[in-house]
Each structure stands twice: as structure tokens, then as C-alpha cells.
Design an enzyme around this catalytic site. Structure first.
Site, PDB file in Angstrom:
ATOM      1  N   ASP A  42       0.852  -1.183   0.000  1.00 11.73           N
ATOM      2  CA  ASP A  42       0.000   0.000   0.000  1.00 11.73           C
ATOM      3  C   ASP A  42       0.885   1.230   0.000  1.00 11.73           C
ATOM      4  O   ASP A  42       1.890   1.258   0.704  1.00 11.73           O
ATOM      5  CB  ASP A  42      -0.881   0.014   1.257  1.00 11.73           C
ATOM      6  CG  ASP A  42      -2.092  -0.878   1.072  1.00 11.73           C
ATOM      7  OD1 ASP A  42      -2.571  -0.957  -0.082  1.00 11.73           O
ATOM      8  OD2 ASP A  42      -2.531  -1.495   2.052  1.00 11.73           O
TER       9      ASP A  42
ATOM     10  N   LYS B 138      -6.219  29.606   2.128  1.00 12.28           N
ATOM     11  CA  LYS B 138      -5.510  28.614   1.309  1.00 12.28           C
ATOM     12  C   LYS B 138      -6.492  27.478   1.070  1.00 12.28           C
ATOM     13  O   LYS B 138      -7.375  27.205   1.907  1.00 12.28           O
ATOM     14  CB  LYS B 138      -4.252  28.107   2.029  1.00 12.28           C
ATOM     15  CG  LYS B 138      -4.522  27.192   3.228  1.00 12.28           C
ATOM     16  CD  LYS B 138      -3.223  26.574   3.733  1.00 12.28           C
ATOM     17  CE  LYS B 138      -3.462  25.294   4.530  1.00 12.28           C
ATOM     18  NZ  LYS B 138      -4.144  25.490   5.804  1.00 12.28           N
TER      19      LYS B 138
ATOM     20  N   ASP C 160      -4.286  25.462  11.753  1.00 16.51           N
ATOM     21  CA  ASP C 160      -4.535  24.193  11.057  1.00 16.51           C
ATOM     22  C   ASP C 160      -3.691  23.104  11.702  1.00 16.51           C
ATOM     23  O   ASP C 160      -2.474  23.096  11.601  1.00 16.51           O
ATOM     24  CB  ASP C 160      -4.163  24.387   9.581  1.00 16.51           C
ATOM     25  CG  ASP C 160      -4.520  23.156   8.758  1.00 16.51           C
ATOM     26  OD1 ASP C 160      -4.877  22.124   9.372  1.00 16.51           O
ATOM     27  OD2 ASP C 160      -4.426  23.249   7.523  1.00 16.51           O
TER      28      ASP C 160
ATOM     29  N   ASP D 110      -5.576  -3.977   6.224  1.00 15.62           N
ATOM     30  CA  ASP D 110      -6.176  -3.807   7.542  1.00 15.62           C
ATOM     31  C   ASP D 110      -7.684  -3.697   7.490  1.00 15.62           C
ATOM     32  O   ASP D 110      -8.355  -3.993   8.457  1.00 15.62           O
ATOM     33  CB  ASP D 110      -5.564  -2.615   8.277  1.00 15.62           C
ATOM     34  CG  ASP D 110      -5.665  -1.326   7.484  1.00 15.62           C
ATOM     35  OD1 ASP D 110      -6.220  -1.363   6.359  1.00 15.62           O
ATOM     36  OD2 ASP D 110      -5.202  -0.295   7.976  1.00 15.62           O
TER      37      ASP D 110
ATOM     38  N   ASP E 127     -10.220  -5.524   2.631  1.00 16.33           N
ATOM     39  CA  ASP E 127      -8.967  -6.184   2.246  1.00 16.33           C
ATOM     40  C   ASP E 127      -9.040  -7.696   2.473  1.00 16.33           C
ATOM     41  O   ASP E 127      -8.202  -8.435   1.981  1.00 16.33           O
ATOM     42  CB  ASP E 127      -7.799  -5.659   3.103  1.00 16.33           C
ATOM     43  CG  ASP E 127      -7.341  -4.283   2.660  1.00 16.33           C
ATOM     44  OD1 ASP E 127      -7.527  -3.971   1.474  1.00 16.33           O
ATOM     45  OD2 ASP E 127      -6.810  -3.536   3.499  1.00 16.33           O
TER      46      ASP E 127
ATOM     47  N   PHE F  62     -11.509  24.821   8.012  1.00 16.47           N
ATOM     48  CA  PHE F  62     -11.790  24.118   6.768  1.00 16.47           C
ATOM     49  C   PHE F  62     -13.190  23.546   6.826  1.00 16.47           C
ATOM     50  O   PHE F  62     -13.633  23.047   7.851  1.00 16.47           O
ATOM     51  CB  PHE F  62     -10.781  22.986   6.606  1.00 16.47           C
ATOM     52  CG  PHE F  62     -11.003  22.153   5.378  1.00 16.47           C
ATOM     53  CD1 PHE F  62     -10.471  22.558   4.162  1.00 16.47           C
ATOM     54  CD2 PHE F  62     -11.743  20.982   5.436  1.00 16.47           C
ATOM     55  CE1 PHE F  62     -10.676  21.804   3.034  1.00 16.47           C
ATOM     56  CE2 PHE F  62     -11.948  20.225   4.297  1.00 16.47           C
ATOM     57  CZ  PHE F  62     -11.417  20.630   3.101  1.00 16.47           C
TER      58      PHE F  62
ATOM     59  N   ARG G 114     -13.988  24.251   1.118  1.00 20.40           N
ATOM     60  CA  ARG G 114     -12.737  23.575   0.796  1.00 20.40           C
ATOM     61  C   ARG G 114     -11.557  24.547   0.928  1.00 20.40           C
ATOM     62  O   ARG G 114     -10.604  24.510   0.161  1.00 20.40           O
ATOM     63  CB  ARG G 114     -12.784  22.950  -0.606  1.00 20.40           C
ATOM     64  CG  ARG G 114     -13.775  21.789  -0.671  1.00 20.40           C
ATOM     65  CD  ARG G 114     -14.103  21.409  -2.083  1.00 20.40           C
ATOM     66  NE  ARG G 114     -12.964  20.820  -2.786  1.00 20.40           N
ATOM     67  CZ  ARG G 114     -12.810  20.902  -4.087  1.00 20.40           C
ATOM     68  NH1 ARG G 114     -13.686  21.559  -4.827  1.00 20.40           N
ATOM     69  NH2 ARG G 114     -11.784  20.337  -4.659  1.00 20.40           N
ATOM     70  N   MET G 115     -11.651  25.447   1.901  1.00 16.22           N
ATOM     71  CA  MET G 115     -10.570  26.401   2.172  1.00 16.22           C
ATOM     72  C   MET G 115     -10.481  26.580   3.676  1.00 16.22           C
ATOM     73  O   MET G 115     -11.415  26.278   4.411  1.00 16.22           O
ATOM     74  CB  MET G 115     -10.896  27.782   1.574  1.00 16.22           C
ATOM     75  CG  MET G 115     -10.950  27.832   0.074  1.00 16.22           C
ATOM     76  SD  MET G 115     -11.136  29.537  -0.467  1.00 16.22           S
ATOM     77  CE  MET G 115     -12.600  30.079   0.356  1.00 16.22           C
ATOM     78  N   SER G 116      -9.329  27.078   4.116  1.00 17.08           N
ATOM     79  CA  SER G 116      -9.221  27.499   5.506  1.00 17.08           C
ATOM     80  C   SER G 116      -8.319  28.730   5.529  1.00 17.08           C
ATOM     81  O   SER G 116      -7.690  29.053   4.523  1.00 17.08           O
ATOM     82  CB  SER G 116      -8.655  26.382   6.383  1.00 17.08           C
ATOM     83  OG  SER G 116      -7.352  26.059   5.954  1.00 17.08           O
TER      84      SER G 116
END
Lengths: 564, 710
Positions: free
Chosen positions: B336, B423, B373, B546, B550, B405, B410-412
């Protein structure tokens, strides 16, 4: 110098045979050769065989065992009924039961151990119908087992390993017969006799006696005797008899005929498994060991005969010439002897019992290693491959993966079968020698006592156990004891190897192949060649070292030196 | 959140990036394994811990029971042989007969000792685990909703139990309600708590672990006596140890060699009589024992047990020895991306200005926008700004508001002194800038596209309607992983990276990490297909996993390593469980599997190669009276026939003891091609195996002679 040229010529001829006969064999067993189809098809029809139907390893083995069993019975019957059958100008009586048993088993197992002298025991009919027929089919049986094993390695997830009857017929028809016909003519041209007219009676006016000179259909048998690594001669003197082996050329051709198919089969093997290099590796193992023992033999025979020296006779510049045909000389006789004992042929152009002990050791060594260098027709390859599998197993573990040979995983079942195939012969030889040296019936017939006598007994069982058939001499082995035990020895040496090998072919064929990677243990490298040599020498050495010590080694040491 | 848990545990317990490369240099050295063992199930014990030594010595006599011995044909023959010589020694007592008898007996004891040593550490660990598994009381929820206290052993599958802070979870189960931090150190040795919550892939809890905070309701998933802890004890102890396929095959070979040497030796009696010599039975038994492969026969099971133990030292539990062997055969590794190849979090790697702004301006704005953040990505921006431009965390004067956020924007960012710093994803920020009346610099499009193509994530930074630049968030490939893959390639193993990323990103990371292939936009089905395709070509596949989804692939793979943090479905499906939940360890597992086989092969070769010298010692001695000429074969110039035979027998016994450390530690494995591994081992164990006994037997003979016993 002449000997060096002989060796060079031999290598050249064998190289050609390796490449072209080897390729021809591939074509034969893949069914691409059809020039005798007009003979082949009727045989299948007559025998009720469907040439397209393949067999599982069990059916293949069963067919082989039935064929060999019937062959033994038939040969036995013909020998016992000899006096009622035609072509018996000397009116030789029936062969005794014990001898007939030994001889029947001997010729069916491709051993050709002879507890008799042909010219005074076997009628022309017995020679031609009972024995010569087996000289053709018994090597064919060896070849088909080798081919079946190759197919097992080459095929992926397959349930069948070929058709025994088809393989058998094709081996005889397309390989053994044509070569024999061509070379028989050559042998006749050199002076090998070929007649049904019975023995010649020559009146020696000077001495006032009439000599009886044995003759017969010799040349026709001579070629297949060598080509099929049979070894059973028409005459008791075998290849030392001028009617069998008249000239230096026939002597050379005999050696070529002995070696050509076993050598060519390594090419066939490589080609059929998809990598000629794999075949080269096997051939390299065979060649190195063959060369080593040839060298020991030559060194041994170049020494003076100690008995002759002790008698105060003149120096022996050519080495030990006792028992050597003066027509061939020491070197060529050693080459012939080594070729014959390392191929399960067993024919001889000199008297092995008279060789110096070191030479005798060289003769025994090939057999102690299982007659795999290059071994008998077919049997050499199918006997060396289990050793290779054991080498793969041990070596493969050392690289950290479940060992694989040609992509086939070598697991418990394969190890079991390979070990059986490798150990059957030593077991039979040692146990039977042990019995023979313990009882009167075993020790009485020896010419000598002490190490030489021991060597004679041990050699007899070693030779028969390897289906070699060469005799050391000195052992009057036409006794009930030796006929019966020898027969058992030959049966074990043949079928206790063949059945595990065919089972191995079956289980390998059923496997899928693991693709090669950098992590794969490679089996086409010098390192692998060394490992296989190690396995063969160590297994042969560990099992037979004590016996060899008590025979030729102690004898050689009694002369004050071992090597040189 | 889950990734963070992974990170902490990887950083402290597993060979994270640093440890990985250290392990690469010397992956299997004993000290290394022991050092790591201190933290896992494996308690801190050296190979030759005095306590283990004591119990092993006791064990080596307890194992003399013929019913135990008969399972090992090679050693059984030695035991029978020592009984035969004992009879002879009583009948004809001499230093020689008693000497041989005692040393043959010791040979068997030494073999038992090797096995007991290998078992010792596992047994000690199992005892520790048992002690930890105190009889726990469980608070079972009744059907009516009431609680009753029952012993843990009385819990049946499907029962619901309540666990609160301080409780030990009574059995394996799945959280159906609540979230809690759990101390799993009883199993993993790792003391940092992990978060377990209902739903999803983090809902499994293990009996014996301890709830540190909050309250959870657990549905029991294990039958009593079959919990993970019970299995672990059984595995560590090797209670139901079964022979692995290669071990069985090797046993057959050893049995065959033993069987053939019996007639080889027995016929020497008639051979000797024929030569009018007397061959002593004691000498023959001595010869037989020297010839049969006692060295590997004595150490074979110890090697297998120690191999399993080495995995345990690395906190990996293999459900069967077969799986360990399969690991050595693996030719394809499915790895993975996240957590195995990359660190699992994207990290800021560059500030790219647009519209005439400076790099530092971008950095300053991005840093401000990231102050609140707490995601790893946000922290990495702050860190990068500090590294590049020494922009420190500052006191924010004046009025400021953090803008968190959200999935919608979709910004903070934050609002500070009238500046609106944001951003976010390129598309979102662009839309926001336009709404603010700003314009989009022409070069932005190109930069964003280039970053995306390189497998990174662009974050656009803007200040009040003006685009300042782009922060490049890179998927960081673990340090040293590329070298690891090179080593794998050298031993013929192909690595395939599995990722949910789009093909472009996947290709970029695959190239950087140096994997052989990748599967992008991977779904469980695609993974399954890949495994099947590899297997149909005859290859063996290993993977880690995990999640519940899987499970089918873990079951299909030849080696499936389930993470301990994973669901119980995943743990059931795999044939190994990694207690550290560190997927990089798959590589170690492969190496341990290979090392196990190499050790067996090497000692087999050594054992057989030894026989040559023994022949040269014993054959001249055997027939010394009959054929004094054979003295020429006594190349070691051993003092007398008796000392020669005894020296060979003593060497044969002592070499077992001498090789116990090698059997337990394993032959050193250096990742390289099969050819070079083979060459090395053939030289050391093949050629060395031929030569060493010549020296060893000679030395023992000199000592025997010096003591005037002969």
C-alpha cells in the site's frame, strides 16, 4: 600422441552426434519423423495401440512392467526350449534354469551380464531371437523412460507423460535399427563375421588336429551391443575377440557407438525443456567425471604390473599389458573399458581382472556413481536427473526458496522419489555383497582370495546392480547362487529406479511452473555442475567407500602407493 | 485521524523510515532483533538467557523419552545406537567402549538441548503473557438493558459488554457504540494509546487490552478460549507446531540418508570377516552415527522454531510455519502506498509565487493561514516557512478570526486586520477570488497543473481577492525505501504499489520510490484481480491489509499480513498479524522466510560434507588390524584406531553444540541474487564443511593423546 588424436576424434564425433542425433531424437519423440510410417502404423494396428492416446505415469509404468515381464518370460522360455528350436548347428542343449533366469533378466534389463560363453551355450536362434531382440528393445525401454522424465519436466499441469508403446516402437524403428544396419555393414567390411553356417572346422595338417572355430551372425549383434549399451557379446571373449572387434577402427567405432546416444540425449533433454544450456550442464557433469576416471584409469594402467615386475621380468615401458589385446594397446583399452563401465554397457576388449588395482578402481568408480557418466542409453539420463534433483533441493534451500528445477517445485514427494531412485542400487549391491561374502556359495567361486577376491564378488553385484554387465573376471559365477542373486540385483537396479523415475515424471508433469527470476536457483551454471558432481561423488563415495577400500584401494596401497 | 495513529505507532515502535534503513544495512543481526524485542511480546531476553539455559538443560533430558525421539528418525538411530554400545560397554568395559557410549548419549542430549533452547524463549514469553491474562470480570449487558458482572471466560460470541476507563477488555470484540483510547501494550508492547471507535476499520478491540478513557460497548466476536491472546500464547509457545512443507521434504532426505547408511555400516561386519578381521560393534555404531546426518538432524527443529521466534521478536505473529516458508518464496509484494511507501501525509515542499509576488510573501501568507490548522499538512506548511524564511509563529495582534476548513468551502485561513487570507484547493480558491472581484494570474493554471502531474497536491494561497501563489504539498516517500526495493529486486522480488490515487500521481510516486509497478485507483476488486493474475503465472504474492474490504485479498494472497489495528475480518483472513501495524515490515517477513530455508540448506550441506573427514578417520581405524596398509588413508595421522574413532564421535557431538547459536540466529542473509548467495554458502558450508572436521578431529585427537587416555 596417437591416443591424443583418438581422443580428439572421439570428441569431434560425439559433439556432432550430440547436436544432430540429439535434435533427431527430439523430432522422433515429438512425432515429427515419419519416414518409416509404413512400418510403424501396421505395428500399432497389430498391437491394438492407439498412437494418439497418451498415458498417465501409472499406465505408462504398468505398460513398461508388463512388457518387461513378458520379455523375461519369453526369453526364459526360448533359452529353456533351445534344443527344440531351429538354427542350432552345434546341437547345444537347453540352458539350465538358473542360468536361463539370470540371462533372461540380464538381457531384458539391458545388463547383459553373461554367466556363460555364447559360442558354447547359445544357439544361433537364441542369439538372434531371444538375445538380439532384447538388445534392441531393452535400450528402447531405457530411452522411453528418459523421454518420459523429460516430458515430466517440460510439461505444465499435464496429466500424461506420453504413450509407452509409441515411444518404444519409435525408439527401435527410427533410432536403433537404422544406425545398427548401417554400422553392421561397416563392421562386416572390417572383418566381423556374419554367417549362419555354423562353426568352421579347420584341419591343421602340421599338428594333425582339427580346430573348431566358432562363427555366427556376429556383426549384426555387435553394433546393437554397443549402440544399445547392452554389452553382451556373441563370444565369451566379447570385444577382445577378432570376429567381434576386428580392427582399430571398429574398436574406435565401438566406443563412439557406446557413447553417442547417452551423450545426444542431453541435447534432447535441453531442447525439450526449452533450454539447451540445461542439457549442456548435465553433459558437463558427465564429461568431467568421465574424464577424471579415464585419467585415473590411464595412470593406473601405465604403471608396470607389480607381479610381472616382482618376477624380475624386463621393464614394461607401455605399462601393464597383461590382459590387454596387443591390437589395441593400453590407452585404447582403458578408453574402451571406461566408456563401457561408465555407460552400463559392460562390453570389454581387455581382461579387467588383470588391470592394476588403480585401473580396477577406475572401472568400479563409474558404477559406484550409478552409471551416469554418461550412463546407459536412457538410463544414464534418467538416473542422473534424480541426483540433479537432490542437488537442486539442497542447493535451492541455500538460496532461501522452495527449490525448483526447471520451474518445477521440488517438494516432499519429489525428494522421496528421487532418493528412492538414487539409493535403490547401492542398497541392493551392498546387501547382496554382504550376503555373498558371508556364505560358502558366495566365496567359493572366486579365483583369488583377499582384496582381489572381495573385488571380484563386489564387482559382480556392482555391475549387475547398475545393469552394466561387465565382468571383472575371476568369479565362476555360473552357479545357482550367483545366477539367482544376480537376477534379483539386476531387477532392483532396473525397475526400482524406473518406477520412482516414472512417478517423478508424473508428479512433475502435473505441476505448474514457477517463472524464473533473480531469486531463482539457476541450474545451467558451473556452480550447479559442481553441486551435481558433489552429490554424485559424495553419495557414491559415502555408500561405496568402505567396499572400495577393502578391494582395489587396499590392494593398490599394498603396492606402496595410491596415486603415481 | 487514523493516519495520525499510524504515524505515532510507526514512529515509536516499528522500523519507521530511519529504522528501516538501519535494518537494511544489517537486517537480521541478532542484536538488532533482541534490541527491538524489548518492546513487543518478546520480552527482553538474549538468546542465551540464564533462565532459558536452565530450563533447556532440564528439557534436554526430559526429551530422552523414546516416544519423543522416534519422531526424529536420525536422532532415534543415535539413541538406539547408544543403547547397543551401552550393552557392549557393560559386557566389555573399557575406556573406549564407555567413551563412545557416553558421547553417543551426549549427542542425543545435545540435540534435545538445541530444541529446548529454541523452545525456551517462546515458552518464557508465553508464561509472561499468561501471567498478564488475569481473570478479568466482564460487565455483560442483559437483554433488558441491565448490567451483570460475569467472568470473562463465561462470555459467548455475540454478547455485549461495557468497558469504561480503567477496565480491561474481557475478550476480542467489535465496538458497537462509543469511542475510547485503548492501551494495547499487553499485545504490542507499545505504551502509546490508540483510538478505537465504533464503525469503520478501527472498531476491533482485543481481549487483554485496557480502556484508558471514555466508555464503549463491545460485541464479543471470539469463542471462549479462542481469543487472539489465546492464539498468541499457543503460537509463541509453539504448542501446535507442525512441520512445514520444506521441513518435511528435508526430513525425507535425512531419513533416506539414515536408511542407506545402516546397510553401508552393517555389511562392514561380513566384509571384515571375509578379510579375516574382527570389526568391533562399538566402532561400527560410532561410524554409523558419524555418517548419518546428525548435525542437521539435531538442529532441524530448532531452526524452524527459532525462525518463528525471529518473527515474534519483530512483533509479527505467523499463524503457521507454512506461511513463514511461503514468505521466502514470495516473488511479488503488493505494498500500500500510504504508510508503506510514503509517510502517509503530504508535506509542504515549495512555495511558488504568481503575479509578481515573492516567494517569501507566499510563505508568510500560507503560514498565517495554517496557524490554526492542526492537520499534518497544515503543520508542515508552518515548518517549511520556518525553515525557508525563518518565519516564526507570531503573536497575532489585533482582531483575528480563524476560518476553519469545511467541506463546502474547501478552504481554511484567517481574517486579520482586514486581510482575508485563504488557502485551499485550486478550484475553490479561484472561485473565491473571483467572488471577491479579483483576477486570476495567467500563470496559475500552468503551475497548478504541473504540480498535479508530478503527483503532488497544489494549495492556492490568496489574500483578499488576490492570488499570491501556490504551496506544493508532496507525498513524501519514506527515506531508505528506494534502497529497500533495490535489494528486493536483487533477490528477484517484484514490488507493486497499490494506491487510490489517479494514474498520474501514482506514476510519479512509483517512479520516485522505485517500485516495479503500480496499481492506481485501486479497488478491492482490482487488487484481487492483480493477485490472481500473478498467481496464475506461478508467482507467490504477499500483501498487507487492515480493512474489512482487504479480507478477500488477504485470504487469496500467499502471505497476507494483517495489521493489528485492522478489523477482525482482516486478521482472520491473513496468515500473519503485525502487532506494530507497520506495513514496511512485510519486507522483513520475506527475509526471515528466506533465512529460515537458507539455514536449513546450509546446515544440511555442512552435515553431509562432514562425512568425508569422518570416513578418513574411521575406515583406516576399522581395518587397522586386518589391513595395516589402509593406514595410508589416515591422512590426519590420528594417534591410534581407538582415539581416531572416539575423536570422530566427539567431534560429531560437539559440532551440534557449536552450531546451536547459528541455528537459533539463522545464517546471515544478505540481499543479493540467488547465484551469489549460493556461491557464498557453498564455499562456507560446503567446502568449509569438508575441511573443518579434518581440523576438528585432529585437535580432539591431540587432546585425547595429551591426556594419555590412549
Amino acid at each position: 600422441m596417437a591416443f591424443a588424436l583418438t581422443l580428439v576424434a572421439l570428441v569431434v564425433v560425439l559433439a556432432l552426434s550430440w547436436r544432430y542425433l540429439g535434435a533427431y531424437l527430439v523430432a522422433v519423440y515429438e512425432g515429427r519423423v515419419r519416414w518409416l510410417a509404413f512400418l510403424e502404423r501396421p505395428i500399432y494396428r497389430l498391437a491394438g495401440v492407439d498412437p494418439e492416446a497418451e498415458q498417465s505415469w501409472q499406465r505408462y509404468s504398468l505398460s513398461l512392467l508388463v512388457f518387461s515381464g513378458v520379455s523375461i518370460l519369453l526369453t526364459y522360455a526360448l533359452l529353456r526350449l533351445q534344443r527344440f528350436l531351429p538354427l542350432d548347428p552345434q546341437h547345444l542343449g537347453a540352458v539350465t534354469p538358473a542360468l536361463a533366469w539370470n540371462t533372461a533378466v540380464s538381457f531384458v534389463t539391458n545388463t547383459n551380464w553373461q554367466n556363460y560363453a555364447g559360442e558354447t551355450t547359445m544357439s544361433y536362434f537364441s542369439q538372434m531371437v531371444a538375445l538380439a531382440v532384447q538388445n534392441f528393445v531393452s535400450p528402447a525401454v531405457g530411452m522411453v523412460v528418459a523421454i518420459a522424465l523429460i516430458r515430466g519436466l517440460a510439461r505444465r499441469s499435464a496429466r500424461t507423460i506420453g504413450n509407452f508403446w509409441v515411444d518404444l516402437v519409435r525408439s527401435v524403428l527410427y533410432v536403433l535399427l537404422p544406425i545398427s544396419v548401417v554400422f553392421a555393414v561397416l563392421f562386416v567390411s572390417q572383418g566381423a563375421v556374419q554367417t549362419l553356417a555354423g562353426p568352421a572346422h579347420v584341419h591343421d595338417a602340421l599338428n594333425g588336429v582339427t580346430q573348431v572355430i566358432a562363427r555366427g551372425p556376429v556383426a549384426s549383434q555387435e553394433v546393437i551391443k554397443q549402440l544399445g549399451t547392452n554389452g553382451g557379446g556373441f563370444f565369451g571373449a566379447n570385444g577382445a575377440h577378432p570376429f567381434e572387434n576386428p580392427t582399430g577402427l571398429t574398436n574406435f567405432l565401438s566406443i563412439v557407438l557406446i557413447l553417442c546416444i547417452p551423450v545426444a540425449l542431453t541435447y534432447t533433454f535441453g531442447k525439450m525443456v526449452g533450454s539447451v544450456r540445461q542439457g549442456v550442464a548435465v553433459l558437463a557433469v558427465m564429461t568431467i567425471l568421465f574424464g577424471a576416471w579415464l585419467a585415473v584409469g590411464v595412470v593406473g594402467q601405465k604403471e608396470p604390473n607389480p607381479a610381472v615386475a616382482a618376477a624380475g621380468l624386463p621393464a614394461q615401458p607401455q605399462g601393464n599389458t597383461e590382459g590387454i589385446e596387443t591390437r589395441f594397446g593400453v590407452d585404447s583399452s582403458v578408453l574402451y573399458g571406461i566408456a563401457s563401465t561408465q555407460t552400463s554397457t559392460g562390453s570389454a576388449d581387455s581382461a579387467y581382472d588383470s588391470w592394476n588395482p588403480l585401473g580396477g578402481l577406475a572401472l568400479m568408480a563409474g558404477m559406484a556413481q550409478g552409471d551416469v557418466t554418461p550412463g546407459g542409453v536412457g538410463s544414464g539420463l534418467y538416473t542422473i536427473l534424480p541426483s540433479a534433483i537432490l542437488a537442486v533441493f539442497i542447493g535451492g534451500l541455500m538460496v532461501g526458496r522452495t527449490p525448483e528445477y526447471l520451474g518445477k517445485k521440488i517438494q516432499a514427494r519429489e525428494v522421496k522419489l528421487a532418493a528412492l531412485a538414487v539409493l535403490a542400487m547401492p542398497l541392493a549391491v551392498l546387501v547382496l555383497t554382504g550376503i555373498a561374502v558371508s556364505i560358502h556359495a558366495g566365496t567359493a567361486p572366486t579365483l583369488n582370495k583377499g582384496p582381489q577376491g572381495f573385488g571380484e564378488i563386489f564387482y559382480a553385484f556392482l555391475s549387475q546392480g547398475n545393469n552394466n554387465g561387465s565382468a571383472f573376471g575371476g568369479l565362476a559365477s555360473n552357479t545357482a547362487f550367483y545366477n539367482v542373486t544376480g537376477g534379483l540385483d539386476m531387477l532392483v537396479g532396473r525397475f526400482a529406479v524406473i518406477v520412482p523415475v516414472l512417478a517423478l515424471a508424473g508428479t512433475l508433469a502435473a505441476k505448474s511452473a514457477v517463472p524464473a527470476s533473480l531469486g531463482t536457483f539457476r541450474t545451467d551454471t558451473p556452480l550447479f555442475v559442481g553441486l551435481v558432481i558433489g552429490v554424485i561423488v559424495i553419495v557414491g563415495g559415502l555408500t561405496f567407500f568402505p567396499a572400495l577400500s577393502l578391494g582395489p584401494i587396499v590392494e593398490q596401497l599394498s603396492h606402496g602407493r595410491l596415486f603415481g | 485521524m487514523s493516519e495520525q495513529v499510524d504515524e505515532t505507532s510507526a514512529a515509536t515502535t516499528g522500523p519507521g523510515p530511519g529504522a528501516g534503513s538501519a535494518a537494511g544495512e544489517n537486517p537480521l543481526a541478532g542484536e538488532h532483533a533482541a534490541g527491538r524485542g524489548a518492546r513487543g511480546v518478546a520480552q527482553s531476553r538474549s538468546l542465551f538467557d540464564p533462565e532459558i539455559l536452565r530450563s533447556a538443560i532440564a528439557g534436554s533430558f526430559a526429551k530422552l523419552d523414546p516416544r519423543v525421539q522416534v519422531r526424529n528418525p536420525v536422532m532415534f538411530v543415535v539413541l538406539v545406537g547408544s543403547v547397543v554400545t551401552l550393552v557392549e560397554a557393560i559386557a566389555h568395559p573399557s575406556i573406549f567402549t564407555w567413551g563412545i557410549t557416553i558421547w553417543l548419549f551426549l549427542t542425543v542430549v545435545f540435540a534435545n538441548f538445541a530444541e529446548a533452547m529454541a523452545e525456551g524463549r517462546g515458552k518464557a514469553q508465553a508464561d509472561t503473557l499468561r501471567r498478564m491474562r488475569t481473570e478479568t470480570a466482564a460487565r455483560r449487558l442483559g437483554a433488558a438493558g441491565g448490567e451483570e458482572v460475569v467472568p470473562a471466560a463465561a462470555l459467548a460470541k455475540g454478547d455485549l459488554v461495557v468497558c469504561e476507563a480503567g477496565d480491561v477488555i474481557p475478550s476480542d470484540g467489535e465496538i458497537v457504540e462509543g469511542v475510547a483510547s485503548v492501551d494495547e501494550s499487553a499485545i504490542t508492547g507499545e505504551s502509546a494509546p490508540v483510538i478505537r471507535e465504533s464503525g469503520g476499520d478501527r472498531s476491533a478491540v482485543t481481549g487483554g487490552t485496557k480502556v484508558l478513557s471514555d466508555r464503549i460497548v463491545v460485541r464479543i466476536t471470539a469463542e471462549p478460549g479462542k481469543t487472539f491472546m489465546d492464539r498468541m500464547i499457543a503460537l509463541v509457545e509453539g504448542a501446535n507446531r507442525q512441520k512445514t512443507p520444506n521441513e518435511i521434504a528435508l526430513n525425507i532426505l535425512l531419513a533416506a540418508l539414515t536408511v542407506i547408511f545402516i546397510p553401508v555400516v552393517v555389511v562392514l561386519q561380513p566384509f571384515g570377516s571375509y578379510a579375516h578381521g574382527q570389526v568391533s560393534v562399538v566402532t561400527l555404531v560410532g561410524l554409523l552415527v558419524c555418517l548419518i546426518p546428525t548435525t542437521i538432524g539435531a538442529l532441524l527443529s530448532a531452526i524452524g522454531i527459532a525462525g518463528m521466534d525471529r518473527l515474534v521478536q519483530r512483533n509479527v505473529l505467523a499463524m503457521s510455519g507454512r506461511a513463514v516458508e511461503a514468505a521466502g518464496d514470495v516473488s511479488t509484494l503488493l505494498l500500500d502506498k500510504t504508510g508503506t511507501i510514503t509517510l502517509g501525509n503530504r508535506m509542504a515542499s515549495a512555495f511558488l509565487p504568481v503575479g509578481g509576488h515573492s516567494e517569501e510573501e507566499v510563505a508568510a501568507a500560507a503560514q498565517l493561514a495554517s496557524l490554526a490548522d492542526e492537520t499534518p499538512e497544515g503543520r508542515s506548511i508552518v515548518v517549511l516557512a520556518k525553515e525557508r524564511f525563518a518565519i516564526r509563529e507570531r503573536e497575532l495582534g489585533g482582531a483575528h478570526t480563524f476560518v476553519p476548513f469545511s467541506a463546502q468551502t474547501r478552504m481554511s485561513g484567517l481574517d486579520l486586520d482586514g486581510h482575508q487570507i485563504r488557502k485551499g484547493a485550486a478550484e475553490a480558491v479561484r472561485r473565491w477570488v473571483r467572488e471577491q472581484g479579483g483576477s486570476i494570474p495567467a500563470e496559475l493554471e500552468g503551475i497548478v497543473e504541473r504540480i498535479a502531474k508530478a503527483g503532488s497536491t497544489p494549495l492556492v494561497v490568496a489574500d483578499s481577492g488576490e492570488v499570491l501563489g501556490v504551496v506544493e504539498l508532496k507525498d513524501v516517500v519514506k527515506q531508505g525505501i528506494k534502497e529497500r526495493f533495490e535489494q528486493l529486486r536483487a533477490i528477484g522480488i517484484r514490488t507493486v504499489m497499490i494506491t487510490g490515487d489517479n494514474p498520474l500521481t501514482a506514476a510519479a510516486i512509483a517512479a520516485e520510490a522505485g517500485v516495479d509497478d503500480y496499481l492506481a485507483e485501486a479497488t478491492p476488486e482490482a487488487k484481487m484481480e492483480l493477485i490472481k493474475a500473478e498467481q496464475s503465472g506461478g508467482k507467490l504474492v504477499a500483501m498487507t491489509g487492515d480493512g474489512t474490504n482487504d479480507a478477500p485479498a488477504l485470504a487469496q494472497a500467499d502471505v497476507g499480513v494483517a495489521m493489528n489495528t485492522g478489523t477482525s475480518a482482516a486478521k482472520e483472513a491473513g496468515n500473519m498479524v503485525d502487532l506494530d501495524s507497520n506495513p514496511t515490515k512485510l519486507i522483513d517477513v520475506v527475509e526471515i522466510g528466506k533465512q529460515l530455508l537458507i539455514t536449513r540448506g546450509a546446515l544440511t550441506t555442512f552435515s553431509i560434507a562432514n562425512d568425508i573427514a569422518k570416513y578418513f578417520a574411521i575406515i583406516p581405524a576399522l581395518f587397522a588390524a586386518t589391513y595395516p596398509q589402509l593406514e595410508a588413508l589416515n591422512v590426519m595421522r590420528l594417534h591410534s584406531p581407538a582415539s581416531a574413532v572416539l575423536s570422530a564421535v566427539i567431534f560429531n557431538a560437539l559440532i551440534i553444540v557449536a552450531l546451536i547459536p547459528l541455528a537459533l540466529r539463522g545464517v546471515r542473509f544478505r540481499p543479493s541474487s540467488a547465484q551469489s548467495i549460493l556461491r557464498r554458502n557453498v564455499w562456507i558450508y560446503g567446502v568449509g564443511g569438508v575441511l573443518l572436521p579434518f581440523i576438528g578431529i585432529k585437535v580432539i585427537d591431540l587432546i585425547l593423546t595429551a591426556t594419555h587416555l590412549y
